[in-house]
Design an enzyme around this catalytic site. Structure first.
Site, PDB file in Angstrom:
ATOM      1  N   LYS A 271       0.837  -1.210   0.000  1.00  0.00           N
ATOM      2  CA  LYS A 271       0.000   0.000   0.000  1.00  0.00           C
ATOM      3  C   LYS A 271       0.865   1.251   0.000  1.00  0.00           C
ATOM      4  CE  LYS A 271      -3.142   2.496   3.105  1.00  0.00           C
ATOM      5  NZ  LYS A 271      -3.800   2.450   4.428  1.00  0.00           N
ATOM      6  N   ASP A 276      -2.642  10.288   4.043  1.00  0.00           N
ATOM      7  CA  ASP A 276      -4.041   9.900   4.202  1.00  0.00           C
ATOM      8  C   ASP A 276      -4.750  10.838   5.162  1.00  0.00           C
ATOM      9  OD1 ASP A 276      -6.449   8.595   4.197  1.00  0.00           O
ATOM     10  OD2 ASP A 276      -5.803   6.999   5.561  1.00  0.00           O
ATOM     11  N   LYS A 283     -10.149  12.316   8.910  1.00  0.00           N
ATOM     12  CA  LYS A 283      -9.658  11.880  10.204  1.00  0.00           C
ATOM     13  C   LYS A 283      -9.631  13.046  11.192  1.00  0.00           C
ATOM     14  CE  LYS A 283      -6.404   8.481   8.256  1.00  0.00           C
ATOM     15  NZ  LYS A 283      -6.884   7.260   8.925  1.00  0.00           N
ATOM     16  N   ASP A 294       1.683   6.138   5.784  1.00  0.00           N
ATOM     17  CA  ASP A 294       0.671   5.251   5.205  1.00  0.00           C
ATOM     18  C   ASP A 294       1.144   4.574   3.921  1.00  0.00           C
ATOM     19  OD1 ASP A 294      -1.757   4.126   5.863  1.00  0.00           O
ATOM     20  OD2 ASP A 294      -2.927   5.493   4.634  1.00  0.00           O
ATOM     21  N   ASP A 353     -12.227   6.733   4.220  1.00  0.00           N
ATOM     22  CA  ASP A 353     -11.002   6.490   4.988  1.00  0.00           C
ATOM     23  C   ASP A 353     -10.622   5.011   4.990  1.00  0.00           C
ATOM     24  OD1 ASP A 353      -8.806   7.196   6.520  1.00  0.00           O
ATOM     25  OD2 ASP A 353      -9.878   6.983   8.423  1.00  0.00           O
ATOM     26  N   GLU A 355      -9.578   3.469   2.422  1.00  0.00           N
ATOM     27  CA  GLU A 355      -9.110   3.606   1.033  1.00  0.00           C
ATOM     28  C   GLU A 355      -8.014   2.626   0.658  1.00  0.00           C
ATOM     29  OE1 GLU A 355      -5.687   4.847   2.975  1.00  0.00           O
ATOM     30  OE2 GLU A 355      -7.765   5.325   3.507  1.00  0.00           O
ATOM     31  N   ARG A 357      -7.666  -0.556   1.135  1.00  0.00           N
ATOM     32  CA  ARG A 357      -8.152  -1.804   0.531  1.00  0.00           C
ATOM     33  C   ARG A 357      -8.621  -1.596  -0.905  1.00  0.00           C
ATOM     34  NH1 ARG A 357     -12.352  -2.428   5.314  1.00  0.00           N
ATOM     35  NH2 ARG A 357     -10.534  -1.427   6.251  1.00  0.00           N
TER      36      ARG A 357
END
Length: 507
Positions: A271, A276, A283, A294, A353, A355, A357
């Site tokens: 990933k 993020d 968030k 991230d 959030d 995201e 996956r």
């Protein structure tokens, strides 16, 4: 120190005896609790030192006793020993004596020793007689610093280690030392990626740096920009990247080391969310700056495939790395939108959030088109990982046998991955009223496992696979410990490389 070709590690040499004169160097020696043990004075005893005569060992032990030093795990004491031709001696505690030393005990001790040395350019160590590779890895990783954005005003005055002299009587020591140096360098390269702020590491720049590393290692490199991604139907990557002014990328790095028909092919997926915010499902502001990490999974995957090439493993390794920035804007995807993942599965995005996956699903489908025997995917995917396992233990999910194999290797490498289940009933929580799947569950429980179940939907039949959730372990938000600094850790680079070596040896 980072370069275009990756982290520049200290120079490592192997010696079978102490240099005759090295007054600018520090000699690191391991010590254990003395023969008296608890209830006695517990004074430190030097171990693993065929390189020191009885007089030198006696001087060290007398000096430590005079200072009231202890030999508890990772305790350090620095002293001058006139009979040894070095600037000073650093004793590092290992705790109670043992017949065999676990690699990570030595790795941590070496890391603590390296972190405690200020302004020392050269270290010599007998820790390497207990476990050569672990000691070298610990020294390199413990001395790691990220100073790229420090001005002269705040840059550390003490330089990182420049040279390590590993004392060892083992056969094959030079080869083992070179392997350990390569592994530690790969971990440090992943750390550099994670520690680079999102102002300077956005999808386009990340792809550029990955391409440079790959080409320097002789890899096949392919980079898809936002237009190519949209044309090819990578709906997850495009959807997540829509809110940012800095468009997404997909990087493919291929190492072809398998020469025979029986050689295995391993797919790596990581990933690469370079920052993020959570998107429209934004968030909380507190600790959002930690989301610079991230892309820790992508960093580890890139470092691992390059390491596999440099070590010449007799397998094929193909990395597929999606990169995007998840931002809120007038063009960002909304909760309730439906996108089509690469391969055709439609997904209702209930939470922007969740995201990671979405981009990983695209990458997993593409990776499976290469018909791999194994697929390893890693990501800073869920806060639920830290709830379940804490900040230092990755969750490992996937095909039962391969999951357990990866977990065992991770624990042996000191990264401590722990096998977790993927209950079939959790798939029902991902049902959508308008699409094939929803990207989150309506339940607040088992969030790490739900994410794994989601990703499982995109793995091709017959592929042994694992998902390694490193949401906590990829980034140390507290103080340094062992060979782990604050910031990027490089987890799970050593786990993935260990698995690749195991596959190369055993299929």
């Amino acid at each position: 120190m980072s370069t275009e070709a990756g982290y520049a590690a200290p120079t490592v040499t192997v010696a079978t005896s102490l240099p005759k004169r090295a007054m600018g160097a520090v000699l690191i020696v391991p010590v254990v609790t003395g023969p008296g043990g608890e209830g006695s004075d517990g004074s430190p005893t030097v171990v693993g030192s065929p390189f020191l005569d009885a007089e030198a060992i006696g001087e060290i032990q007398v000096g430590l006793r005079a200072l009231g030093a202890k030999a508890g795990a990772e305790q350090v004491t620095r002293l001058h020993v006139p009979s040894i031709p070095v600037g000073s001696v650093l004793a590092v505690g290992l705790g109670a004596d043992r017949d065999e030393w676990p690699a990570d005990v030595i790795r941590r001790a070496a890391g603590v020793a390296a972190r405690s040395l200020s302004g020392v350019g050269t270290v010599i160590t007998t820790l390497t007689e207990l476990h050569l590779e672990a000691a070298i890895e610990g020294l390199i990783l413990g001395s790691y610093r990220f100073t790229e954005f420090r001005s002269a005003k705040t840059a550390p005055k003490d330089a990182a280690l420049g040279k390590i002299v590993a004392l060892s009587t083992a056969s094959g020591a030079k080869k083992d030392a070179a392997r350990a140096t390569a592994i530690a360098t790969a971990v440090a390269t992943a750390r550099d990626f994670v520690n680079t702020p999102p102002s300077h590491l956005y999808p386009g720049e990340f792809a550029k740096r990955a391409k440079a590393l790959g080409e320097a290692a002789g890899l096949e490199v392919e980079v898809l920009d936002d237009k190519a991604l949209a044309k090819a139907g990578y709906g997850g990557i495009v959807g997540v990247g829509k809110g940012s002014a800095r468009p997404p990328r997909l990087v493919r790095l291929a190492y072809r080391g398998g020469k025979g028909k029986k050689a295995k092919t391993v797919a790596l997926v990581g990933k690469g969310i370079t920052f993020d915010t959570g998107g429209i499902s934004i968030k909380p502001a507190a600790s959002m700056h930690h989301m610079t990490s991230d892309m820790g999974g992508a960093a580890a995957v890139i470092a691992t495939v390059v390491l596999a090439a440099k070590q010449g493993l007799p397998i094929d390794v193909i990395a597929t790395v999606p990169m995007a920035e998840n931002m809120p804007s007038a063009t960002a995807q909304r909760p309730g939108d439906v996108l089509t993942q690469y391969g055709g599965i439609t997904v209702e995005v209930l939470n922007t959030d969740a995201e990671g996956r979405l981009i990983l699903a695209d990458a997993i489908v593409r990776a499976c088109e290469d018909n791999p025997d194994y697929l390893i995917e890693t990501s800073t995917l869920t806060g639920a990982q830290t709830v379940a396992l804490g900040a230092r233990i990755p969750g490992v999910m996937g095909s039962d046998d391969f999951r357990d194999r990866v977990s065992r290797i991770s624990q042996a490498e000191g990264e401590n991955g722990w096998a977790m289940p993927l209950p079939d009933e959790l798939k029902d929580d991902l049902k959508s009223s308008v699409a094939d799947l929803a990207n989150i569950s309506a339940q607040r429980f088992a969030g790490m496992l739900v994410a794994g179940v989601y990703l499982r939907e995109f793995v091709a039949d017959g592929v042994e696979w694992v998902h390694i959730d490193i949401a906590g372990p990829a980034y140390n938000t507290s103080g340094p410990w062992g060979y782990t600094p604050k910031g990027g850790t490089g987890v799970p680079t050593r786990t993935m490389f260990g698995v690749l070596e195991d596959i190369a040896a055993n299929g």
